[in-house]
Design an enzyme around this catalytic site. Structure first.
Site, PDB file in Angstrom:
ATOM      1  N   TYR A   1       7.791 -75.481 -55.345  1.00 37.15           N
ATOM      2  CA  TYR A   1       8.980 -75.951 -56.445  1.00 37.15           C
ATOM      3  C   TYR A   1       8.515 -77.236 -57.065  1.00 37.15           C
ATOM      4  CZ  TYR A   1      11.840 -72.234 -54.392  1.00 37.15           C
ATOM      5  OH  TYR A   1      12.419 -71.145 -53.828  1.00 37.15           O
TER       6      TYR A   1
HETATM    7  C1  LIG Z   1       8.097 -69.637 -51.051  1.00 35.03           C
HETATM    8  C2  LIG Z   1       7.520 -68.272 -51.465  1.00 35.03           C
HETATM    9  C3  LIG Z   1       8.456 -67.551 -52.128  1.00 35.03           C
HETATM   10  C4  LIG Z   1       6.264 -68.607 -52.273  1.00 35.03           C
HETATM   11  O1  LIG Z   1       5.662 -67.508 -52.623  1.00 35.03           O
HETATM   12  P1  LIG Z   1       3.892 -67.207 -52.520  1.00 35.03           P
HETATM   13  O2  LIG Z   1       3.552 -66.213 -52.958  1.00 35.03           O
HETATM   14  O3  LIG Z   1       3.943 -67.551 -50.970  1.00 35.03           O
HETATM   15  O4  LIG Z   1       3.727 -68.608 -53.222  1.00 35.03           O
HETATM   16  P2  LIG Z   1       2.606 -68.941 -54.258  1.00 35.03           P
HETATM   17  O5  LIG Z   1       1.088 -68.434 -53.827  1.00 35.03           O
HETATM   18  O6  LIG Z   1       2.817 -68.238 -55.436  1.00 35.03           O
HETATM   19  O7  LIG Z   1       2.494 -70.355 -54.451  1.00 35.03           O
HETATM   20  C5  LIG Z   1       2.575 -71.247 -53.439  1.00 35.03           C
HETATM   21  C6  LIG Z   1       1.159 -71.476 -52.897  1.00 35.03           C
HETATM   22  O8  LIG Z   1       0.008 -71.206 -53.925  1.00 35.03           O
HETATM   23  C7  LIG Z   1      -0.335 -72.584 -54.327  1.00 35.03           C
HETATM   24  N1  LIG Z   1      -0.751 -72.111 -55.866  1.00 35.03           N
HETATM   25  C8  LIG Z   1       0.131 -71.261 -56.681  1.00 35.03           C
HETATM   26  N2  LIG Z   1      -0.358 -71.054 -57.865  1.00 35.03           N
HETATM   27  C9  LIG Z   1      -1.595 -71.822 -57.616  1.00 35.03           C
HETATM   28  C10 LIG Z   1      -2.475 -72.099 -58.747  1.00 35.03           C
HETATM   29  N3  LIG Z   1      -2.393 -71.470 -59.835  1.00 35.03           N
HETATM   30  N4  LIG Z   1      -3.556 -72.614 -58.370  1.00 35.03           N
HETATM   31  C11 LIG Z   1      -3.863 -73.257 -57.285  1.00 35.03           C
HETATM   32  N5  LIG Z   1      -2.943 -73.179 -56.170  1.00 35.03           N
HETATM   33  C12 LIG Z   1      -1.545 -72.430 -56.497  1.00 35.03           C
HETATM   34  C13 LIG Z   1       0.829 -73.378 -54.375  1.00 35.03           C
HETATM   35  O9  LIG Z   1       0.401 -74.780 -54.404  1.00 35.03           O
HETATM   36  C14 LIG Z   1       1.196 -73.059 -52.920  1.00 35.03           C
HETATM   37  O10 LIG Z   1      -0.186 -73.274 -52.140  1.00 35.03           O
HETATM   38  P3  LIG Z   1      -0.170 -73.784 -50.590  1.00 35.03           P
HETATM   39  O11 LIG Z   1       0.665 -73.314 -49.844  1.00 35.03           O
HETATM   40  O12 LIG Z   1      -1.463 -73.457 -50.045  1.00 35.03           O
HETATM   41  O13 LIG Z   1       0.023 -75.494 -50.893  1.00 35.03           O
HETATM   42  C15 LIG Z   1       7.058 -67.601 -50.208  1.00 35.03           C
HETATM   43  O14 LIG Z   1       6.075 -68.100 -49.466  1.00 35.03           O
HETATM   44  C16 LIG Z   1       8.157 -67.217 -49.267  1.00 35.03           C
HETATM   45  O15 LIG Z   1       8.746 -66.186 -49.293  1.00 35.03           O
HETATM   46  N6  LIG Z   1       8.127 -68.141 -48.147  1.00 35.03           N
HETATM   47  C17 LIG Z   1       9.500 -68.025 -47.054  1.00 35.03           C
HETATM   48  C18 LIG Z   1      10.636 -67.946 -47.651  1.00 35.03           C
HETATM   49  C19 LIG Z   1      11.219 -68.861 -48.681  1.00 35.03           C
HETATM   50  O16 LIG Z   1      11.046 -70.261 -48.153  1.00 35.03           O
HETATM   51  N7  LIG Z   1      11.699 -68.968 -49.729  1.00 35.03           N
HETATM   52  C20 LIG Z   1      12.219 -69.820 -50.515  1.00 35.03           C
HETATM   53  C21 LIG Z   1      13.863 -70.091 -49.980  1.00 35.03           C
HETATM   54  S1  LIG Z   1      14.404 -71.219 -51.174  1.00 35.03           S
END
Ligand SMILES: CC(C)(COP(=O)(O)OP(=O)(O)OC[C@H]1O[C@@H](n2cnc3c(N)ncnc32)[C@H](O)[C@@H]1OP(=O)(O)O)[C@@H](O)C(=O)NCCC(=O)NCCS
Length: 190
Positions: free
Chosen positions: A151
């Site tokens: 976020y």
């Molecule tokens: C939060 C959530 C939805 C994010 O989805 P995700 O597919 O895991 O996340 P993404 O891969 O798109 O992005 C997050 C990560 O990728 C990184 N990232 C995304 N796009 C990127 C890019 N273009 N280049 C480099 N890094 C990137 C982010 O910084 C982050 O990395 P990190 O964890 O290594 O710091 C998921 O992790 C989840 O379901 N978590 C548990 C439930 C939750 O907390 N939901 C939100 C409740 S409000």
């Protein structure tokens, strides 16, 4: 066996969400690491949400049509539980600036084995692209989580910290972003 983390992002109508709501609740339960049964308990809420004004949903599907993740929200309006809680938490000035004509991102979840490959980011970007309101609001548990990093990376700012919703002892942050999102990095694909 290595999992293929590639997903395609689609928009779901309210009816499409209702059709696959059990699968979505299973994603929710596993993503949040909630006890077994939590998703089933949440099911009726998720179905009821599909009838709210301004409902928008996005889904991440694998090549085998497995639901890897989903996000949804709706227009945030007075009288809704979350809206009224957040209004009280923000105070009059922030509430006037952020809660008027806002979209509540109610859920965003990616199944654990698909996390960290850019799917959550693409789900959020897809939703933000079809939200007619000028701003998005959400609440998420405090902590150095992937959700927080995602976020903040996408331009959200903390409007309130350490907020306690009734019946939940975890502190939450309330975050908001103006649309369009200020995204600088390109979307990543597994
Ligand atoms: C939060 C959530 C939805 C994010 O989805 P995700 O597919 O895991 O996340 P993404 O891969 O798109 O992005 C997050 C990560 O990728 C990184 N990232 C995304 N796009 C990127 C890019 N273009 N280049 C480099 N890094 C990137 C982010 O910084 C982050 O990395 P990190 O964890 O290594 O710091 C998921 O992790 C989840 O379901 N978590 C548990 C439930 C939750 O907390 N939901 C939100 C409740 S409000």
């Amino acid at each position: 066996m290595r999992v293929d983390q590639r997903t395609r992002i689609v928009h779901w109508s309210p009816a499409q969400m209702r059709q696959r709501v059990d699968e979505a609740m299973s994603v929710y339960e596993s993503a949040m690491a909630y006890p077994v049964g939590t998703g089933t308990q949440r099911r009726d809420h998720a179905v009821a949400h599909t009838s709210l004004p301004g409902y928008r949903a996005s889904a991440a599907l694998t090549s085998g049509d497995e639901l890897a993740g989903f996000g949804y929200g709706y227009r945030s309006l007075p009288g809704q539980w979350w809206h009224d809680q957040v209004r009280a938490a923000l105070g009059p000035e922030l509430a006037a600036a952020w809660l008027r004509d806002g979209f509540e991102l109610c859920e965003l979840h990616v199944r654990p084995r698909y996390q960290g490959y850019g799917t959550g980011r693409r789900l959020l970007l897809a939703l933000a692209g079809v939200v007619p309101q000028p701003r998005i609001l959400l609440s998420t548990p405090e902590g150095p989580t992937r959700a927080w990093r995602l976020y903040l990376d996408m331009g959200f700012v903390a409007l309130a910290r350490g907020h306690h919703f009734p019946g939940d002892n975890r502190p939450f942050g309330i975050l908001g972003a103006q649309l369009p999102l200020s995204v600088t990095r390109p979307a990543r694909q597994a």
